[in-house]
Design a protein around this motif. Structure first.
Motif, PDB file in Angstrom:
ATOM      1  N   CYS A   1       6.003  10.040  -2.500  1.00 30.77           N
ATOM      2  CA  CYS A   1       6.463   8.753  -1.990  1.00 30.77           C
ATOM      3  C   CYS A   1       6.366   8.667  -0.475  1.00 30.77           C
ATOM      4  N   ASP A   2       6.052   7.472   0.007  1.00 31.84           N
ATOM      5  CA  ASP A   2       6.020   7.212   1.448  1.00 31.84           C
ATOM      6  C   ASP A   2       7.423   6.932   1.973  1.00 31.84           C
ATOM      7  N   ARG A   3       8.198   6.195   1.191  1.00 35.83           N
ATOM      8  CA  ARG A   3       9.595   5.913   1.512  1.00 35.83           C
ATOM      9  C   ARG A   3      10.369   5.815   0.216  1.00 35.83           C
ATOM     10  N   MET A   4      11.692   5.852   0.328  1.00 32.64           N
ATOM     11  CA  MET A   4      12.496   5.799  -0.884  1.00 32.64           C
ATOM     12  C   MET A   4      13.893   5.277  -0.609  1.00 32.64           C
ATOM     13  N   THR A   5      14.534   4.857  -1.701  1.00 33.83           N
ATOM     14  CA  THR A   5      15.939   4.466  -1.690  1.00 33.83           C
ATOM     15  C   THR A   5      16.655   5.281  -2.749  1.00 33.83           C
ATOM     16  N   VAL A   6      17.894   5.690  -2.434  1.00 29.56           N
ATOM     17  CA  VAL A   6      18.708   6.445  -3.379  1.00 29.56           C
ATOM     18  C   VAL A   6      19.900   5.593  -3.780  1.00 29.56           C
ATOM     19  N   LEU A   7      20.095   5.443  -5.095  1.00 32.59           N
ATOM     20  CA  LEU A   7      21.241   4.717  -5.625  1.00 32.59           C
ATOM     21  C   LEU A   7      22.257   5.690  -6.210  1.00 32.59           C
TER      22      LEU A   7
ATOM     23  N   GLY B   1       0.783  -1.225   0.000  1.00 36.95           N
ATOM     24  CA  GLY B   1       0.000   0.000   0.000  1.00 36.95           C
ATOM     25  C   GLY B   1       0.814   1.272   0.000  1.00 36.95           C
ATOM     26  N   HIS B   2       2.111   1.173  -0.207  1.00 32.78           N
ATOM     27  CA  HIS B   2       2.988   2.345  -0.254  1.00 32.78           C
ATOM     28  C   HIS B   2       3.323   2.720  -1.687  1.00 32.78           C
ATOM     29  N   ILE B   3       3.713   3.972  -1.871  1.00 33.28           N
ATOM     30  CA  ILE B   3       4.444   4.388  -3.061  1.00 33.28           C
ATOM     31  C   ILE B   3       5.901   4.506  -2.642  1.00 33.28           C
ATOM     32  N   TYR B   4       6.747   3.678  -3.250  1.00 27.39           N
ATOM     33  CA  TYR B   4       8.159   3.613  -2.878  1.00 27.39           C
ATOM     34  C   TYR B   4       8.984   4.189  -4.014  1.00 27.39           C
ATOM     35  N   GLY B   5       9.801   5.177  -3.721  1.00 26.81           N
ATOM     36  CA  GLY B   5      10.603   5.835  -4.735  1.00 26.81           C
ATOM     37  C   GLY B   5      11.997   5.247  -4.834  1.00 26.81           C
ATOM     38  N   LEU B   6      12.477   5.141  -6.054  1.00 24.07           N
ATOM     39  CA  LEU B   6      13.851   4.737  -6.317  1.00 24.07           C
ATOM     40  C   LEU B   6      14.477   5.838  -7.158  1.00 24.07           C
ATOM     41  N   ILE B   7      15.403   6.596  -6.562  1.00 28.09           N
ATOM     42  CA  ILE B   7      15.947   7.763  -7.249  1.00 28.09           C
ATOM     43  C   ILE B   7      17.470   7.699  -7.270  1.00 28.09           C
TER      44      ILE B   7
ATOM     45  N   ILE C   1      22.873   4.596  -1.162  1.00 31.28           N
ATOM     46  CA  ILE C   1      23.550   5.604  -0.328  1.00 31.28           C
ATOM     47  C   ILE C   1      22.615   6.191   0.721  1.00 31.28           C
ATOM     48  N   ALA C   2      21.308   5.941   0.599  1.00 26.86           N
ATOM     49  CA  ALA C   2      20.354   6.423   1.604  1.00 26.86           C
ATOM     50  C   ALA C   2      19.031   5.712   1.386  1.00 26.86           C
ATOM     51  N   ALA C   3      18.259   5.602   2.464  1.00 29.47           N
ATOM     52  CA  ALA C   3      16.928   5.002   2.392  1.00 29.47           C
ATOM     53  C   ALA C   3      16.116   5.482   3.573  1.00 29.47           C
TER      54      ALA C   3
END
Length: 260
Positions: free
Chosen positions: A224-230, A35-41, A236-238
């Motif tokens: 986004c509710d949560r995200m990860t940065v590549l 049920g989340h929108i998860y960002g990958l940036i 490098i962050a989440a």
């Protein structure tokens, strides 16, 4: 935004992927709550699309484990991934340009058909009933993404923003557990982006889970509710967007001075 209290839908651990001497993904792990929108940036070349291609069966990972909806999951052929419950769109629109909007969505729906080739050839009553259901479901999805009035238009004759919506409708036709969107706002004007954000919020609020690659920082941070940065294939962050936005590594690699 939704609090992190939902069960984990997709857990990815220790994913590696190399192309010759280039390591595109290095020990990438993340968890996406239902049920989340998860960002990958991340900046260009960070490995975002490679990650998408791994989890959707286009690339075979060199290492890594995947748990989807509580069960071990092995990304294989694209059509098998769709049946498992992951649907995706691409950065470059991939519609059947000579087919109508309705027919494009029907193609996506056929992943869930029960009648086989024999039923289609013989035009059995069961096959005809199922085909009627597919048409009705496709029309409902076009209405859902607010382009129902264009059902009979060929895809290539739709506006750019409507083509993006059609791609999402076609992906939703597979009844995905996870909807993976690769830069859906790319090429959109400001008005179209507002409409896209509203659509994605509606999809989330209706219980779907979205994994989103997007370069529009304002859109991602607000959606986004949560995200990860590549960066260079590494995490490098989440975490929460407001915390990620202030992470010095993220600012240096992607957001620029001030994190804006």
């Amino acid at each position: 935004m939704i609090a992190q209290t939902q069960p984990i839908l997709l857990s990815v651990n220790g994913v590696n992927k190399s192309f010759g001497g280039l390591q595109a993904l290095h020990d990438v792990s993340l968890e996406i709550a239902s049920g989340h929108i998860y960002g990958l940036i991340g900046p260009n070349g960070a490995g975002k699309t490679t990650f998408f291609n791994v989890i959707t069966g286009l690339y075979e990972p060199d290492a890594g484990t995947f748990i989807l909806d509580g069960k071990p999951y092995e990304p294989t052929a694209v059509h098998e991934v769709a049946r498992t419950g992951i649907a995706r769109t691409f950065q470059n629109i991939r519609l059947f340009g000579g087919m109508t909007a309705l027919e494009n969505v029907m193609v996506g729906r056929h992943v869930r058909t029960r009648q086989g080739l024999l039923g289609a050839v013989l035009r059995t009553p069961a096959e005809r009933r199922e085909e009627k259901e597919i048409v009705e479901h496709a029309r409902a999805l076009l209405d859902y993404v607010e382009i129902g009035q264009y059902a009979g238009y060929t895809a290539r004759n739709l506006s750019y923003g409507h083509q993006r919506r059609l791609e999402i409708a076609r992906a939703l036709a597979t009844e995905p557990k996870l909807l993976a969107l690769d830069e859906p706002a790319a090429g959109m004007n400001a008005t179209e982006k507002i409409g896209l954000r509203q659509l994605l919020e509606k999809i989330r609020n209706d219980g779907k889970t979205i994994l989103l690659i997007e370069h529009d920082v304002k859109l991602v941070m607000g959606l986004c509710d949560r995200m990860t940065v590549l960066d260079y294939g590494k995490v490098i962050a989440a975490g929460l967007p407001q915390k990620v936005q202030k992470n010095p590594k993220v600012i240096e690699a992607y957001l620029g001075a001030g994190g804006s």
